[in-house]
Scaffold this motif. Sequence first.
Motif, PDB file in Angstrom:
ATOM      1  N   UNK A 381     -65.757  40.205 -60.229  1.00 26.90           N
ATOM      2  CA  UNK A 381     -67.044  40.072 -59.551  1.00 26.90           C
ATOM      3  C   UNK A 381     -67.801  38.892 -60.154  1.00 26.90           C
ATOM      4  N   UNK A 382     -68.950  38.556 -59.556  1.00 23.87           N
ATOM      5  CA  UNK A 382     -69.785  37.489 -60.112  1.00 23.87           C
ATOM      6  C   UNK A 382     -70.173  37.819 -61.561  1.00 23.87           C
ATOM      7  N   UNK A 404     -76.891  40.962 -57.216  1.00 24.14           N
ATOM      8  CA  UNK A 404     -77.276  42.235 -57.831  1.00 24.14           C
ATOM      9  C   UNK A 404     -77.982  41.983 -59.154  1.00 24.14           C
ATOM     10  N   UNK A 405     -78.562  43.053 -59.700  1.00 22.13           N
ATOM     11  CA  UNK A 405     -79.354  42.944 -60.932  1.00 22.13           C
ATOM     12  C   UNK A 405     -78.498  42.511 -62.117  1.00 22.13           C
ATOM     13  N   UNK A 410     -77.442  38.395 -66.348  1.00 29.53           N
ATOM     14  CA  UNK A 410     -76.553  37.514 -67.122  1.00 29.53           C
ATOM     15  C   UNK A 410     -76.919  36.048 -66.877  1.00 29.53           C
ATOM     16  N   UNK A 411     -77.232  35.700 -65.604  1.00 28.09           N
ATOM     17  CA  UNK A 411     -77.598  34.318 -65.281  1.00 28.09           C
ATOM     18  C   UNK A 411     -78.876  33.916 -66.028  1.00 28.09           C
ATOM     19  N   UNK A 436     -87.890  39.183 -54.729  1.00 24.91           N
ATOM     20  CA  UNK A 436     -86.476  39.585 -54.767  1.00 24.91           C
ATOM     21  C   UNK A 436     -86.055  39.974 -56.179  1.00 24.91           C
ATOM     22  N   UNK A 437     -86.433  39.165 -57.160  1.00 24.49           N
ATOM     23  CA  UNK A 437     -86.041  39.440 -58.543  1.00 24.49           C
ATOM     24  C   UNK A 437     -86.767  40.664 -59.098  1.00 24.49           C
TER      25      UNK A 437
END
Length: 575
Positions: A381-382, A404-405, A410-411, A436-437
Amino acid sequence: MGRVLNRKPLGDLLVEQGFLERKDLDIAIARLGSSPGSLGQALVADGLITEEQLVSAVAEQHGLPFKLLINFRVDQKFFQTVSVDLMHRHPFVPIDERDGVLTIAIPDPQNLLGLDELELLLNRPLRLVVSPRADILAALSRSEGSSQALKELEAEYRSVLVKEDERGEEVLSVEKITQDLSPVVKLMDTILLSALQRRASDIHIEATGRATQVKFRVDGILLPALEPLDGKLHAPLVSRLKVMSDLDIAERRVPQDGRFRMRLDRKTVDFRVSILPSAFGESVVIRILDREAITAGVSALRLDRLGFNPEDLRRFRRAVTEPHGMVLVTGPTGSGKTTTLYAAITEINTGDDKIITIEDPVEYQLPGVVQIPVNEKKGLTFARGLRSILRHDPDKIMVGEIRDAETAQIAIQSALTGHLVFTTVHANHVFDVIGRFVNMGIEPYNFVSSLNCVLAQRLVRLICQACREQVRLDKTQAEESGLDSERYRDVQLYQGRGCGECHGTGYRGRQCITEFLDLTEEIKEMILARRPISEIRYRAMTDGMTTLRQAALAKALRGETTLREINRVTFVEAT
């Protein structure tokens, strides 16, 4: 005959037009001696003039207009009344027909016998223009894969399919498809080739009651690709696609996804196929990935070619050269977000930094960049891929999309720990991103601390340059666009009339419009203080932010796109 006798010699015309020196003409005439008829071709063979210059001079000699047929396509209506074989034999291409007179482009107006025969066969008076032979042949090859050929093929399929229908048989085996329905193979290949010629990004094949509709998505808009086909063609066409994509041709009740690759026109093109069951039969969408065209485009991709306004371009370039932080691009599906990030990475990719991307999918390769495709079935996954990327000592990271959260966390941590992170998220405008965040459960402090900028964008179609014409702003259009008709009364606007170049749409190509939010200290403080979005927006606009609507309107007023197009893409704001 009088006109023929009074014509100026070809050599004199070439000298007068500045194509040839008098001394070179005299030498050529002396060498040819008693065969002056071949003077023009001899001059071309010697490299003294080009074929184009020769044809231009011949046109003037005969008092006819000269026309270059760059990217010209024959209007489909002419294929119904004029034989393609006849066009090739003479050769010529029909250009226009008015008041019963047919305008055609020919390479040689001196061939009087051929022109008399042509007028007889076409059974109508002709108006002549002169074009280079190469232009005429190229126009024919560009235009042929069209309705006449498709109608002949469809007639061929229908005879086969009616017999099968009477026997009550279903097409379920590879052998049956390849042996009995070879015309369907031709039809499928014709559709694919036509889509490539029209720069389509997707092909849609839909069953509707008794007909099958084939549509192309060109510049983001769905257009009919050809006349509705007989409904009996639908099942064989879908079966052919399933065979090409290694899918189960017996299964018609569940969605299927596949891909295939074809070598067309000396290049390899990838096609992704998605099939869904629908009320009247399976619905198909084919995504076209012309890798060679894309790769050539990416290698020359720069941010200044995407359509940014100068101020947003300057600010965005500054943001993508920061040592760390997050660069966020937002917009709906198909708004060019990935292309913008690729352009940014291409600009900053000097070879000094390790750049790694994780994408779903990797649609084209960037030289000198490690690119990882997401594979949900295998557990990549991402979020999982991003964790692994961080152990590979990257300097700059691109995350295809934050869904997703976990990926968001992680980003953000990556951006806070010294990496420059490029990513996208689906939101309507720059301020929607904040919501959104927050909805993902991200702590505003971390999110705001990591963020360098947010860029929202859309794509608008550009007016076709071949048929661009001036128009006045009428009152109805002004009201629909939220403009003061008195204030903009004398402003010159433009639209595309519709021509062969743009396939009658009036548009050709797309550029982006942008809305850039620079995360200044003041804006960050307002977000952390949870000030209303309207206040943050007002502060940003005071600092010089251009909204999507303002950027779109500026493009329309510069004559690059139309009010109708910007109304399709952006919300109307009263001005």
